[in-house]
Design a protein around this motif. Sequence first.
Motif, mmCIF file in Angstrom:
data_model
loop_
_atom_site.group_PDB
_atom_site.id
_atom_site.type_symbol
_atom_site.label_atom_id
_atom_site.label_comp_id
_atom_site.label_asym_id
_atom_site.label_seq_id
_atom_site.Cartn_x
_atom_site.Cartn_y
_atom_site.Cartn_z
ATOM 1 N N GLU A 75 0.844 -1.205 0.000
ATOM 2 C CA GLU A 75 0.000 0.000 0.000
ATOM 3 C C GLU A 75 0.878 1.252 0.000
ATOM 4 N N SER A 79 0.407 3.775 -3.165
ATOM 5 C CA SER A 79 -0.729 4.662 -2.895
ATOM 6 C C SER A 79 -0.541 6.095 -3.413
ATOM 7 N N ASN A 92 -8.782 10.066 -2.594
ATOM 8 C CA ASN A 92 -8.044 9.030 -1.882
ATOM 9 C C ASN A 92 -7.825 7.814 -2.765
ATOM 10 N N PHE A 93 -6.708 7.189 -2.593
ATOM 11 C CA PHE A 93 -6.390 5.917 -3.223
ATOM 12 C C PHE A 93 -7.099 4.852 -2.385
ATOM 13 N N PHE A 95 -7.117 1.269 -1.547
ATOM 14 C CA PHE A 95 -6.291 0.065 -1.655
ATOM 15 C C PHE A 95 -7.120 -1.210 -1.476
ATOM 16 N N GLY A 119 -11.576 6.605 1.350
ATOM 17 C CA GLY A 119 -10.394 5.764 1.103
ATOM 18 C C GLY A 119 -10.627 4.299 1.385
ATOM 19 N N LYS A 151 -8.075 1.419 -8.388
ATOM 20 C CA LYS A 151 -7.883 1.940 -7.022
ATOM 21 C C LYS A 151 -8.330 3.392 -6.893
ATOM 22 N N CYS A 152 -8.587 4.038 -8.009
ATOM 23 C CA CYS A 152 -8.979 5.455 -7.965
ATOM 24 C C CYS A 152 -10.320 5.654 -8.672
#
Length: 257
Positions: A75, A79, A92-93, A95, A119, A151-152
Amino acid sequence: MTLGEEILKSLEYNSEYRNIKINTENIIPSGADFVIEKRKNTQNDNVIVSESQTKIYVSSDTGKYMQSSDLKGLEQAISKCKKCPLGSTRKNFVFGTGNPKAKIVVIGEAPGRDEDEQGKPFVGRAGKLLTDILKSINLTREEVFIANILKCRPPDNRNPLPAEIDFCFPYLKKQMQLIDPDYVLAVGTFAGQTILNSRDTLGRMRGKIHTANFFGKDIKVVVTYHPAALLRNPNWKRPTWEDVKLFRDEFEKTLKH
Ligand code: URA
């Protein structure tokens, strides 16, 4: 030679590129306005070439994250990712969360607005429904690991672009290697198609047990409707229930004795 062919030729040495097998004709629409982004130019880097809308991104990936030996390290390593434009539009990423040694991984499509804010994956309305679906097959969010293909957050929750999946899927693969699960529940078309490397419709992917190979290990995969789709169309609740029962019967062969 077109610009795209030139780029691809200059990357011919690269094995990661060869694995992706990008077809120049598909990724380079004629007359497109290209942006070539070369972040680092060392011969030994993994170079990924991909296309997002009318831009081609050539970014090098030193692959350092591949050396992470646990999820926390991974992470940290990924990230701050800016390989694709979503890295600049996200808050926010996301994860993923859950048991780092889970035998079951649940995979969705991409963070939405709530997930981007917090997130964490599946925390909005669809997430609540996912929690209930898991409960109906005797699973809690804490005992599984929940992650997404991307992830985004894509702006306005649009569908993931092929280029974004190309950039992001290697991260999920590394997560899978570290978690080492035996079963995957993929929710929605994008998750199913990406995990199974398929172009099939959801209707063709659901209702059966598939096998996918991650890092040499065979994992059992069931694909079903995305909870957000169930919120829009309650008629899909019954087939979803059938799919998750099938999934439960499969994982109960080895887990939860
Ligand atoms: N939809 C997804 O696919 N993933 C999330 O995390 C939230 C909504």
